[in-house]
Design a protein around this motif. Structure first.
Motif, PDB file in Angstrom:
ATOM      1  N   SER A  87     -47.789 -52.451   5.066  1.00 16.41           N
ATOM      2  CA  SER A  87     -47.295 -52.383   3.688  1.00 16.41           C
ATOM      3  C   SER A  87     -46.778 -53.747   3.242  1.00 16.41           C
ATOM      4  CB  SER A  87     -46.176 -51.341   3.582  1.00 16.41           C
ATOM      5  OG  SER A  87     -46.658 -50.072   3.962  1.00 16.41           O
ATOM      6  N   SER A  88     -46.075 -54.438   4.154  1.00 14.03           N
ATOM      7  CA  SER A  88     -45.563 -55.762   3.800  1.00 14.03           C
ATOM      8  C   SER A  88     -46.717 -56.737   3.559  1.00 14.03           C
ATOM      9  CB  SER A  88     -44.667 -56.291   4.928  1.00 14.03           C
ATOM     10  OG  SER A  88     -43.580 -55.414   5.153  1.00 14.03           O
ATOM     11  N   GLY A  89     -47.799 -56.678   4.404  1.00 11.53           N
ATOM     12  CA  GLY A  89     -48.957 -57.547   4.208  1.00 11.53           C
ATOM     13  C   GLY A  89     -49.649 -57.288   2.899  1.00 11.53           C
ATOM     14  N   VAL A  90     -49.819 -56.026   2.543  1.00  9.67           N
ATOM     15  CA  VAL A  90     -50.461 -55.675   1.264  1.00  9.67           C
ATOM     16  C   VAL A  90     -49.648 -56.214   0.108  1.00  9.67           C
ATOM     17  CG1 VAL A  90     -51.089 -53.752  -0.232  1.00  9.67           C
ATOM     18  CG2 VAL A  90     -51.650 -53.661   2.210  1.00  9.67           C
ATOM     19  N   VAL A  91     -48.311 -56.030   0.203  1.00 10.37           N
ATOM     20  CA  VAL A  91     -47.447 -56.526  -0.873  1.00 10.37           C
ATOM     21  C   VAL A  91     -47.563 -58.039  -0.982  1.00 10.37           C
ATOM     22  CG1 VAL A  91     -45.049 -56.780  -1.614  1.00 10.37           C
ATOM     23  CG2 VAL A  91     -45.854 -54.585  -0.731  1.00 10.37           C
ATOM     24  N   LEU A  92     -47.616 -58.758   0.177  1.00  6.71           N
ATOM     25  CA  LEU A  92     -47.737 -60.209   0.169  1.00  6.71           C
ATOM     26  C   LEU A  92     -49.076 -60.659  -0.404  1.00  6.71           C
ATOM     27  CD1 LEU A  92     -46.498 -62.927   0.938  1.00  6.71           C
ATOM     28  CD2 LEU A  92     -47.506 -62.662   3.228  1.00  6.71           C
ATOM     29  N   PHE A  93     -50.174 -59.972  -0.030  1.00  6.52           N
ATOM     30  CA  PHE A  93     -51.491 -60.302  -0.574  1.00  6.52           C
ATOM     31  C   PHE A  93     -51.538 -60.128  -2.086  1.00  6.52           C
ATOM     32  CE2 PHE A  93     -55.684 -58.756  -1.894  1.00  6.52           C
ATOM     33  CZ  PHE A  93     -56.471 -59.869  -1.595  1.00  6.52           C
ATOM     34  N   ILE A  94     -50.976 -59.022  -2.540  1.00  8.02           N
ATOM     35  CA  ILE A  94     -50.947 -58.776  -3.997  1.00  8.02           C
ATOM     36  C   ILE A  94     -50.130 -59.854  -4.686  1.00  8.02           C
ATOM     37  CG2 ILE A  94     -50.153 -57.178  -5.775  1.00  8.02           C
ATOM     38  CD1 ILE A  94     -50.824 -54.884  -3.861  1.00  8.02           C
ATOM     39  N   LEU A  95     -49.049 -60.250  -4.071  1.00  8.60           N
ATOM     40  CA  LEU A  95     -48.204 -61.287  -4.667  1.00  8.60           C
ATOM     41  C   LEU A  95     -48.946 -62.614  -4.749  1.00  8.60           C
ATOM     42  CD1 LEU A  95     -45.410 -62.062  -5.730  1.00  8.60           C
ATOM     43  CD2 LEU A  95     -44.727 -62.544  -3.369  1.00  8.60           C
ATOM     44  N   LEU A  96     -49.653 -62.993  -3.666  1.00  5.60           N
ATOM     45  CA  LEU A  96     -50.426 -64.243  -3.695  1.00  5.60           C
ATOM     46  C   LEU A  96     -51.546 -64.164  -4.723  1.00  5.60           C
ATOM     47  CD1 LEU A  96     -50.667 -64.985   0.151  1.00  5.60           C
ATOM     48  CD2 LEU A  96     -49.243 -66.167  -1.551  1.00  5.60           C
ATOM     49  N   LEU A  97     -52.208 -63.012  -4.806  1.00  6.05           N
ATOM     50  CA  LEU A  97     -53.277 -62.832  -5.782  1.00  6.05           C
ATOM     51  C   LEU A  97     -52.754 -63.008  -7.194  1.00  6.05           C
ATOM     52  CD1 LEU A  97     -56.262 -62.144  -6.229  1.00  6.05           C
ATOM     53  CD2 LEU A  97     -55.595 -59.720  -6.266  1.00  6.05           C
TER      54      LEU A  97
END
Length: 469
Positions: free
Chosen positions: A422-432
């Motif tokens: 969940s943390s990785g998905v949130v980080l990916f979305i944030l970078l995107l």
């Protein structure tokens, strides 16, 4: 003429003899003591007590044998330590003349007594709020008695003062007037003290006892009390006009709603029967005494509220209300928790506590806890597991308590994996999102630079086309 004088002399002698009797008052069923006049030596005196004109002693004392004997010596009639005569219980035929004869060697003494009635007319059972009238009737005698009424001394009631009158009246009776009323008759004052006799009567006031609020907790059973304040048989209640009775319930969530629970069946067998269609766990039962309570009601949050017990008579309906409070402890995340979670514990009656009520928390690993219905644990640890006890107190006295068992477990690996993903998905979305914002800003800058180049069309003839200026 001579015969008339003889009759008159006999009559005068009889009246004088009557006046010479020692007066003793007693009530049927009570105890009467005929006091022996001290005479002679106590060790050598013979004492014989006679009833009326009977020549055989009812009871006698022989100093040589030290025994008492007589036809009533082992039943109702006995001698006291000073050889006075005691009759208990007094019966109707005892109200006559008694004679005490004493002799020692050649000396002899005789004294007569007359037993007079004290009568209190029976009072029927009264409904609370009605009027009470009592009369202490005395059979006429040569004595001048004084009558004093002594009210019953009931607990939780203000003691009523004695009333010096033969007849008394009390308006608006309550349970405090129920019990034994005593008529004390004082008479025949001698040099030492006033002689007295007592008569009693029982007054029964039909009233339902009051009950304080009941505090209980889950996973138990409770009795909801209702009873008559006096020990009155059902036969007397039926004679007073008992028609029936009922139990009803008003839940805490809606005090205006009344749900019927039980109804009273009156007859040779008196019992509570469950009202058809009731949605409750109450049980019917046969009534053997004055206890009208609901027995062994399972406790849950649904039984919070007010219970009303009614007895319906021809003249009025008696009611008694009982409030039932259920203490409950709950966890915001349930009893099963994982390390690191935040949880709130609540100890409640289903509504805000009254000002005179407080709570006390205790647990195995707790040193100090707030005296508040709410406890917050920011980060649950393994030592927080076990029983959490919440006590409800009033003036320092425990009314009831509730217990909650917390089970603390270590967070499993799959949970931490989910957290990482969940943390990785949130980080990916944030970078995107950041990349998209950067691209859009770059495009805006390029458009802005293009707008700074100017182009114009000249008036003088020029070759066709556009030129820079």
């Amino acid at each position: 003429m001579m015969f008339s004088w003889i009759l008159i002399s006999l009559l005068v002698g009889f009246l004088k003899a009557q006046e010479s009797h020692t007066v003793v008052y007693a009530q049927i069923g009570g105890t009467a003591t005929l006091p022996r006049q001290a005479w002679g030596s106590k060790d050598n005196v013979y004492v014989n007590w006679y009833r009326g004109s009977d020549n055989n002693p009812t009871i006698s004392r022989n100093p040589q044998s030290g025994n008492t004997k007589g036809k009533d010596a082992t039943t109702r009639v006995s001698l006291l330590s000073d050889f006075s005569l005691q009759i208990s219980p007094v019966q109707d035929f005892d109200f006559e003349v008694w004679r005490c004869e004493q002799h020692e060697f050649n000396s002899k003494s005789s004294k007569t007594y007359r037993l007079y009635r004290v009568t209190i007319p029976k009072v029927p059972a009264l409904m609370v709020g009605e009027s009470l009238s009592l009369e202490c009737k005395l059979e006429p005698s040569s004595a001048q008695p004084t009558v004093t009424w002594i009210p019953p001394g009931n607990s939780d009631c203000q003691q009523m003062p004695p009333i010096i009158r033969k007849t008394i009246s009390v308006t608006d009776v309550s349970r405090c007037h129920s019990g034994v009323w005593t008529c004390k008759v004082e008479y025949d004052k001698n040099m030492r003290k006033m002689r007295e006799a007592v008569a009693t009567t029982i007054v029964s006031v039909i009233e339902l006892s009051l009950s304080p609020p009941i505090y209980t907790s889950l996973f138990s059973k409770v009795n909801i009390p209702c009873s008559l304040s006096s020990n009155i048989p059902w036969s007397v209640l039926n004679e007073t006009g008992l028609q029936g009775g009922s139990w009803s319930f008003s839940p805490l969530s809606n005090q205006n709603e009344q749900q019927p629970l039980l109804r009273l069946t009156v007859g040779p067998v008196v019992r509570w029967d469950v009202t058809p269609g009731t949605n409750s766990s109450v049980m019917g039962r046969e009534l053997k005494d004055q206890d009208l309570s609901i027995r062994e009601l399972p406790v849950s949050e649904k039984i919070r509220g007010k219970y009303n017990c009614n007895l319906k008579f021809n003249s009025k309906t008696l009611s008694s209300e009982v409030k039932v409070e259920v203490l409950q402890v709950s966890s915001s995340l349930g009893p099963r928790l994982y390390e690191g979670q935040m949880v709130n514990l609540t100890c409640t009656l289903g509504h805000p506590l009254d000002p005179d009520l407080t709570v006390k928390w205790t647990c195995r690993s707790c040193s100090t806890l707030p005296s508040s219905p709410f406890v917050s644990i920011p980060e649950v640890k393994m030592e927080h597991g076990g029983q959490w006890k919440c006590e409800l107190l009033k003036n320092g006295k425990t009314l009831t308590y509730a217990v909650l068992s917390l089970k603390i477990e270590k967070a499993p690996v799959d949970i931490w994996l989910c957290v990482a993903i969940s943390s990785g998905v949130v980080l990916f979305i944030l970078l995107l999102v950041i990349a998209i914002i950067g691209i859009r800003r770059h495009k805006q800058m390029m458009m802005y630079r293009r707008r700074k180049t100017r182009f114009c069309c000249c008036k003088t003839p020029q070759p066709k086309g556009f030129y820079k200026t």
